[in-house]
Write an enzyme that holds these catalytic residues in place. Structure first.
Site, PDB file in Angstrom:
ATOM      1  N   ARG A 246       8.550   3.771 -18.666  1.00  0.00           N
ATOM      2  CA  ARG A 246       8.860   3.652 -20.097  1.00  0.00           C
ATOM      3  C   ARG A 246      10.323   3.984 -20.399  1.00  0.00           C
ATOM      4  O   ARG A 246      10.937   3.363 -21.281  1.00  0.00           O
ATOM      5  CB  ARG A 246       7.928   4.577 -20.892  1.00  0.00           C
ATOM      6  CG  ARG A 246       8.046   4.407 -22.404  1.00  0.00           C
ATOM      7  CD  ARG A 246       6.900   5.113 -23.107  1.00  0.00           C
ATOM      8  NE  ARG A 246       6.947   4.928 -24.545  1.00  0.00           N
ATOM      9  CZ  ARG A 246       7.009   5.927 -25.426  1.00  0.00           C
ATOM     10  NH1 ARG A 246       7.052   7.182 -25.005  1.00  0.00           N
ATOM     11  NH2 ARG A 246       7.032   5.673 -26.716  1.00  0.00           N
TER      12      ARG A 246
ATOM     13  N   HIS B 181      12.837   1.757 -22.672  1.00  0.00           N
ATOM     14  CA  HIS B 181      13.509   2.273 -23.874  1.00  0.00           C
ATOM     15  C   HIS B 181      15.027   2.332 -23.714  1.00  0.00           C
ATOM     16  O   HIS B 181      15.757   2.354 -24.696  1.00  0.00           O
ATOM     17  CB  HIS B 181      12.938   3.647 -24.252  1.00  0.00           C
ATOM     18  CG  HIS B 181      11.622   3.571 -24.961  1.00  0.00           C
ATOM     19  ND1 HIS B 181      11.186   4.506 -25.852  1.00  0.00           N
ATOM     20  CD2 HIS B 181      10.643   2.629 -24.907  1.00  0.00           C
ATOM     21  CE1 HIS B 181       9.992   4.150 -26.329  1.00  0.00           C
ATOM     22  NE2 HIS B 181       9.636   3.020 -25.752  1.00  0.00           N
TER      23      HIS B 181
ATOM     24  N   VAL C 162      18.037  -0.767 -26.179  1.00  0.00           N
ATOM     25  CA  VAL C 162      19.055  -0.208 -27.077  1.00  0.00           C
ATOM     26  C   VAL C 162      20.430  -0.352 -26.415  1.00  0.00           C
ATOM     27  O   VAL C 162      20.732   0.345 -25.449  1.00  0.00           O
ATOM     28  CB  VAL C 162      18.745   1.270 -27.396  1.00  0.00           C
ATOM     29  CG1 VAL C 162      19.755   1.816 -28.412  1.00  0.00           C
ATOM     30  CG2 VAL C 162      17.318   1.424 -27.909  1.00  0.00           C
TER      31      VAL C 162
ATOM     32  N   GLY D 115      21.353  -2.536 -24.411  1.00  0.00           N
ATOM     33  CA  GLY D 115      21.228  -2.963 -23.023  1.00  0.00           C
ATOM     34  C   GLY D 115      20.900  -1.809 -22.083  1.00  0.00           C
ATOM     35  O   GLY D 115      20.863  -0.643 -22.485  1.00  0.00           O
TER      36      GLY D 115
ATOM     37  N   SER E 233      21.933   4.792 -21.819  1.00  0.00           N
ATOM     38  CA  SER E 233      22.233   5.484 -23.083  1.00  0.00           C
ATOM     39  C   SER E 233      21.116   6.439 -23.497  1.00  0.00           C
ATOM     40  O   SER E 233      21.377   7.466 -24.122  1.00  0.00           O
ATOM     41  CB  SER E 233      22.523   4.480 -24.202  1.00  0.00           C
ATOM     42  OG  SER E 233      21.437   3.596 -24.378  1.00  0.00           O
TER      43      SER E 233
ATOM     44  N   ASN F  70      11.154   7.697 -29.742  1.00  0.00           N
ATOM     45  CA  ASN F  70      11.441   8.583 -28.604  1.00  0.00           C
ATOM     46  C   ASN F  70      11.122  10.055 -28.849  1.00  0.00           C
ATOM     47  O   ASN F  70      10.747  10.774 -27.916  1.00  0.00           O
ATOM     48  CB  ASN F  70      12.934   8.476 -28.227  1.00  0.00           C
ATOM     49  CG  ASN F  70      13.299   7.124 -27.634  1.00  0.00           C
ATOM     50  OD1 ASN F  70      12.433   6.421 -27.109  1.00  0.00           O
ATOM     51  ND2 ASN F  70      14.571   6.749 -27.715  1.00  0.00           N
TER      52      ASN F  70
ATOM     53  N   HIS G  36       1.168  -0.769 -20.115  1.00  0.00           N
ATOM     54  CA  HIS G  36       0.207   0.164 -20.703  1.00  0.00           C
ATOM     55  C   HIS G  36      -1.052   0.329 -19.859  1.00  0.00           C
ATOM     56  O   HIS G  36      -2.012   0.950 -20.303  1.00  0.00           O
ATOM     57  CB  HIS G  36      -0.139  -0.278 -22.132  1.00  0.00           C
ATOM     58  CG  HIS G  36       0.966  -0.012 -23.115  1.00  0.00           C
ATOM     59  ND1 HIS G  36       0.971  -0.468 -24.411  1.00  0.00           N
ATOM     60  CD2 HIS G  36       2.129   0.686 -22.977  1.00  0.00           C
ATOM     61  CE1 HIS G  36       2.075  -0.070 -25.034  1.00  0.00           C
ATOM     62  NE2 HIS G  36       2.805   0.619 -24.176  1.00  0.00           N
TER      63      HIS G  36
HETATM   64  C1  HEM Z   1       4.945  -4.193 -26.766  1.00  0.00           C
HETATM   65  C2  HEM Z   1       5.446  -3.219 -27.498  1.00  0.00           C
HETATM   66  C3  HEM Z   1       5.201  -1.778 -27.171  1.00  0.00           C
HETATM   67  C4  HEM Z   1       4.778  -0.830 -28.029  1.00  0.00           C
HETATM   68  C5  HEM Z   1       4.497  -1.004 -29.505  1.00  0.00           C
HETATM   69  C6  HEM Z   1       4.635   0.393 -27.280  1.00  0.00           C
HETATM   70  C7  HEM Z   1       4.228   1.593 -27.821  1.00  0.00           C
HETATM   71  C8  HEM Z   1       3.956   2.723 -27.082  1.00  0.00           C
HETATM   72  C9  HEM Z   1       3.488   3.959 -27.637  1.00  0.00           C
HETATM   73  C10 HEM Z   1       3.232   4.233 -29.118  1.00  0.00           C
HETATM   74  C11 HEM Z   1       3.286   4.821 -26.615  1.00  0.00           C
HETATM   75  C12 HEM Z   1       2.775   6.258 -26.706  1.00  0.00           C
HETATM   76  C13 HEM Z   1       3.920   7.171 -27.077  1.00  0.00           C
HETATM   77  C14 HEM Z   1       3.472   8.559 -27.431  1.00  0.00           C
HETATM   78  O1  HEM Z   1       2.313   8.808 -27.678  1.00  0.00           O
HETATM   79  O2  HEM Z   1       4.333   9.440 -27.457  1.00  0.00           O
HETATM   80  C15 HEM Z   1       3.638   4.128 -25.407  1.00  0.00           C
HETATM   81  C16 HEM Z   1       3.546   4.667 -24.157  1.00  0.00           C
HETATM   82  C17 HEM Z   1       3.893   3.986 -23.010  1.00  0.00           C
HETATM   83  N1  HEM Z   1       4.479   2.742 -22.941  1.00  0.00           N
HETATM   84 FE1  HEM Z   1       4.673   1.439 -24.457  1.00  0.00          FE
HETATM   85  N2  HEM Z   1       4.966   0.154 -25.979  1.00  0.00           N
HETATM   86  C18 HEM Z   1       5.326  -1.153 -25.864  1.00  0.00           C
HETATM   87  C19 HEM Z   1       5.771  -1.793 -24.720  1.00  0.00           C
HETATM   88  C20 HEM Z   1       5.879  -1.178 -23.487  1.00  0.00           C
HETATM   89  C21 HEM Z   1       6.521  -1.771 -22.345  1.00  0.00           C
HETATM   90  C22 HEM Z   1       7.247  -3.108 -22.339  1.00  0.00           C
HETATM   91  C23 HEM Z   1       6.385  -0.876 -21.320  1.00  0.00           C
HETATM   92  C24 HEM Z   1       6.865  -0.986 -19.892  1.00  0.00           C
HETATM   93  C25 HEM Z   1       6.994  -2.097 -19.227  1.00  0.00           C
HETATM   94  C26 HEM Z   1       5.664   0.252 -21.836  1.00  0.00           C
HETATM   95  C27 HEM Z   1       5.288   1.336 -21.111  1.00  0.00           C
HETATM   96  C28 HEM Z   1       4.671   2.462 -21.633  1.00  0.00           C
HETATM   97  C29 HEM Z   1       4.169   3.526 -20.800  1.00  0.00           C
HETATM   98  C30 HEM Z   1       4.147   3.528 -19.284  1.00  0.00           C
HETATM   99  C31 HEM Z   1       3.701   4.509 -21.667  1.00  0.00           C
HETATM  100  C32 HEM Z   1       3.111   5.881 -21.290  1.00  0.00           C
HETATM  101  C33 HEM Z   1       4.253   6.859 -21.078  1.00  0.00           C
HETATM  102  C34 HEM Z   1       3.828   8.229 -20.629  1.00  0.00           C
HETATM  103  O3  HEM Z   1       2.678   8.490 -20.342  1.00  0.00           O
HETATM  104  O4  HEM Z   1       4.740   9.087 -20.567  1.00  0.00           O
HETATM  105  N3  HEM Z   1       5.399   0.055 -23.164  1.00  0.00           N
HETATM  106  N4  HEM Z   1       4.052   2.854 -25.721  1.00  0.00           N
END
Ligand code: HEM
Ligand code: NAG
Ligand code: NAG
Ligand code: NAG
Ligand code: NAG
Ligand code: NAG
Ligand code: NAG
Ligand code: NAG
Ligand code: NAG
Ligand code: NAG
Length: 345
Positions: free
Chosen positions: A64, A68, A72, A74, A78, A96, A205
């Site tokens: 993630r 992220h 932002v 590129g 950052s 974040n 996810h």
């Molecule tokens: C499509 C739009 C996306 C949205 C709206 C989104 C939103 C989120 C949110 C809300 C969380 C939980 C954050 C929290 O509870 O603090 C999350 C976690 C995560 N996201 Fe996304 N995300 C998106 C795309 C992606 C992409 C493109 C990736 C990677 C290729 C990704 C990888 C992850 C991972 C691995 C987690 C878990 C992180 C952890 O356990 O520390 N997400 N995301």
């Protein structure tokens, strides 16, 4: 006289055109560190393995972080910068704050790289390599199979690090879990990523955790969710309070990188509103169905999309710098010690 002046003018123009052309077209490649730090890939891999062995969730957190970072200004490292008197960093921006993690792990990986090749490898590249290694590690580590054909890709490198951060850019560019399909397509489109890339990247996810506050309204207020699934999540995510209580995003196989995320969507078991938007009677349904039925197809598209995401607007050549400490821009003293990279125009 006239002729040599014309020639000089012509030569000067060529130089300008040439240098413009080379900076516009500066491309990342997989061999950038072959001469200057041949051990970088093995060092990062071992350090990532170590971080994940200590805490499984770190694989998700590192994946993630790269995402992220790239959305932002590129992929320029950052996101790793702490706040300074001169700028507010990205760490406290909406998506974040109290959410992105893994900064200590990145520090540890960076120091292991620095120990062997000092001031050579950028933090932005470390994020890109660590994201790939994290995915590979949770594909094979838990399945105990090394040749299963999980997603992997050759990481393109040669990025340099930013000397500033963009707090407002982080607020505007990172997608929200309340987004509609249209908003998701547009947020990825703004980063030059296709709808196909967006759907494939969302498969990230399949690992990791989320806080109650990010999915509460979906499990209490929405109808496109399996009711048994909603009820069970409500057990650890109260209607009020418990904002930071965690749930796995892929409740079925939360520590394995597989296509289960898409299988969940088919039975209305997406955790975020935004996840379920990908299978809600709209234009993304067919690609989600393909991935749910064909894991190899997801792996291939995810790998391709990760390379595309990693190519978002990198700093190359002599732009930016190679930070020695990922959290801080280099001091003038450090920069005077670092030889400017040789750029052949
Ligand atoms: C499509 C739009 C996306 C949205 C709206 C989104 C939103 C989120 C949110 C809300 C969380 C939980 C954050 C929290 O509870 O603090 C999350 C976690 C995560 N996201 Fe996304 N995300 C998106 C795309 C992606 C992409 C493109 C990736 C990677 C290729 C990704 C990888 C992850 C991972 C691995 C987690 C878990 C992180 C952890 O356990 O520390 N997400 N995301
Ligand atoms: C990789 O990129 C660097 C920097 O742009 C360049 O010097 C090098 O020649 C490239 N290598 C290949 C194999 O293209
Ligand atoms: C350390 O760096 C040297 C030169 O860059 C490389 O040949 C060697 O493989 C590296 N060792 C490790 C353990 O990464
Ligand atoms: C290991 O993970 C724990 C959290 O589970 C963390 O507090 C600790 O700092 C980590 N240690 C190392 C050496 O990474
Ligand atoms: C802020 O910018 C000024 C001028 O460029 C510089 O001298 C100073 O060291 C910077 N402060 C920090 C904390 O980076
Ligand atoms: C980040 O979260 C903390 C609470 O942990 C809060 O005090 C702070 O105001 C938040 N920062 C921003 C910029 O919203
Ligand atoms: C910050 O990000 C926004 C959104 O991408 C962009 O429009 C703006 O130019 C960026 N600001 C700087 C100083 O890079
Ligand atoms: C659900 O919707 C109601 C009515 O719009 C609202 O009052 C409530 O705050 C919402 N609850 C959540 C958890 O979003
Ligand atoms: C979730 O949060 C509530 C309220 O803070 C707390 O009472 C409950 O024990 C938490 N549940 C879990 C499973 O962590
Ligand atoms: C699954 O996807 C792979 C990769 O795109 C493709 O080669 C294969 O034919 C697909 N399998 C089926 C059964 O459709």
């Amino acid at each position: 006289m006239m002729r040599s002046k014309r020639m000089i003018e012509c030569f000067a123009l060529m130089l300008v055109l040439c240098s413009c052309w080379s900076s516009v077209n500066a491309q990342l490649n997989s061999t950038f560190y072959d001469e200057t730090c041949p051990g970088v890939f093995s060092t990062v891999k071992a350090a990532v393995k170590q971080a994940i062995a200590n805490e499984t969730r770190m694989a998700a957190s590192l994946l993630r972080l790269h995402f992220h970072d790239c959305f932002v200004n590129g992929c320029d490292g950052s996101i790793l910068l702490d706040d300074t008197a001169n700028f507010t960093g990205e760490k406290t921006a909406g998506a974040n704050n109290n959410s992105v993690r893994g900064f200590d792990a990145i520090d540890s990986i960076k120091s292991q790289v620095e120990a062997n090749c000092s001031r050579v490898v950028s933090c932005a590249d470390i994020l890109a390599i660590a994201a790939r290694d994290s995915v590979v590690e949770v594909s094979i580590y838990f399945l105990q199979i090394t040749d299963l054909g999980g997603p992997t890709w050759s990481v393109l490198v040669g990025r340099r690090d930013s000397t500033t951060a963009n707090f407002s850019g982080a607020n505007s560019n990172l997608p929200s879990p309340t987004f509609s399909l249209t908003e998701l397509i547009s947020a990825f489109g703004d980063q030059t990523l296709s709808v196909k890339d967006m759907i494939a990247l969302s498969g990230g996810h399949t690992i990791g955790q989320a806080r109650c506050t990010t999915f509460r309204s979906h499990i209490y207020n929405e109808t496109n969710i399996d009711s048994t699934f909603a009820t069970s999540l409500q057990g650890s995510c109260p209607f009020s309070g418990g904002d930071d209580n965690l749930s796995s995003i892929d409740v079925q196989t939360s520590t394995t990188f597989d296509n289960q995320y898409y299988v969940n969507l088919l039975s209305q078991k997406g955790l975020f509103h935004s996840d379920q938007e990908l299978f809600n009677g709209g234009s993304a349904d067919s690609q989600v169905t393909t991935y749910a039925n064909n894991q190899s197809s997801f792996f291939a598209d995810f790998a391709e999309a990760m390379v595309n995401m990693g190519n978002i607007n990198p700093l190359t050549g002599s732009s930016g710098e190679v930070r020695t400490n990922c959290r801080k821009i280099n001091s003038a003293t450090i920069n005077s010690l670092v030889n400017a990279p040789v750029v052949y125009e």
